[in-house]
Write a protein that holds these residues in place. Sequence first.
Motif, short mmCIF file in Angstrom:
data_model
loop_
_atom_site.label_atom_id
_atom_site.label_comp_id
_atom_site.label_asym_id
_atom_site.label_seq_id
_atom_site.Cartn_x
_atom_site.Cartn_y
_atom_site.Cartn_z
N ARG A 113 1.51 -0.84 -0.26
CA ARG A 113 -0.12 -0.07 -0.29
C ARG A 113 0.50 1.23 0.22
O ARG A 113 0.85 2.35 -1.35
CB ARG A 113 -0.83 0.05 1.08
N VAL A 114 1.90 1.57 1.05
CA VAL A 114 2.77 2.65 0.78
C VAL A 114 3.41 2.88 -1.16
O VAL A 114 3.76 3.88 -1.34
CB VAL A 114 4.28 1.85 1.61
N ALA A 115 3.34 1.69 -1.38
CA ALA A 115 4.74 1.74 -2.29
C ALA A 115 3.46 2.43 -3.73
O ALA A 115 4.10 3.03 -4.50
CB ALA A 115 4.90 0.68 -3.21
N LEU A 116 2.39 1.97 -3.85
CA LEU A 116 1.05 2.43 -4.12
C LEU A 116 0.95 3.76 -3.98
O LEU A 116 0.24 5.04 -5.01
CB LEU A 116 -0.56 1.56 -4.12
N ASN A 117 1.34 4.70 -2.63
CA ASN A 117 0.53 5.60 -2.25
C ASN A 117 0.91 6.82 -1.22
O ASN A 117 0.74 7.57 -1.23
CB ASN A 117 -0.43 5.54 -1.33
#
Length: 333
Positions: free
Chosen positions: A191-195
């Motif tokens: 999720r961090v990588a996407l957002n």
Amino acid sequence: MSDSKKPFVFKPKTREEISLNANKISVLAPKSASKEITPAQGILHLGIELNADVNGIGMGVLSDGTPYLNQRGLAALCGVQNAHIGTISSQWQDEDKPRIKSIKAILAKAGFSAAAAHVEIVHGGQTQYCYPAEICLAVLEYYAFDAGANCQPEARDNYRLLAGSKLRELIYRQVGYDPAHLKRFDKWHERVALNYQSAPKGFFHVFNEAHTVVYELIMAGADIGDKNVVDISIGQHWSKHWTDNNLEAVYGARSKYPHCYPDSHPQSKSNPQESWCYPLAALGAYREWLQDIYIEGGKFSAYLKGKVAKGDLLPSVAQLAVTALVPPQLPSS
């Protein structure tokens, strides 16, 4: 090629040697078929996560979870001089060398290939030559059975003890590394990588500010995934606090940004989802609210109780998370 020093052979039942009978690690880093080991420094940007010297055997774990032995440690296992292992590294690209050809063939049988025999890493101001466990086993097997007149009895004895996943387990155990630990963070990292850069300049979003709470939940043993999305709870309560207290008049208008969930979450079917982001001027106020109102004011505990009631969280995990985040209250006088 025998080393002039006393041969090193693992003796699991001897306290002075490395024990193979310690608590077994139940989860190991995954091994995939036809995996390529690409240990050239500067390409993988690897570091050393943990390392130890155990009875003269240097070992450790790289930052990507790869267990390794250092050059001297591998030489000791194989019963050869350190220089012979160094020669294997320097000749790794010369497939006309019978020894290199044999070792690469052994490695290929296990489903691996390697661009180099070792990873060269500067750690603590010193250059470390780190040989991944798969390379170590291939070299060990070579000196145990395929080196002709140069086969070493120590290599044969150690190979019988360490074949398969046993060398990996031993290294993980001796340096105190839990390969399951990193996997706990996988879904959150997705999720961090996407957002992590989703909010526009001048704004923050609750997702990126929830890392402390998420970290303590993961460390307590929570499975952070599609069923435990604590930033949604935080975001809903903060949004209500924002509107109830007309904070727009103080800090300026909030905005929307596109938030995406990874494919491992069912929420991804409705990507991208509009989420609130808030002026950076309000960041201090948010952090005070998070600690004083959400965490210590009982909202976090209520969220955890709801998850426990649904069966999404173990009671022990909830208690550990609360203990880590909510400071103990002084007794009233």
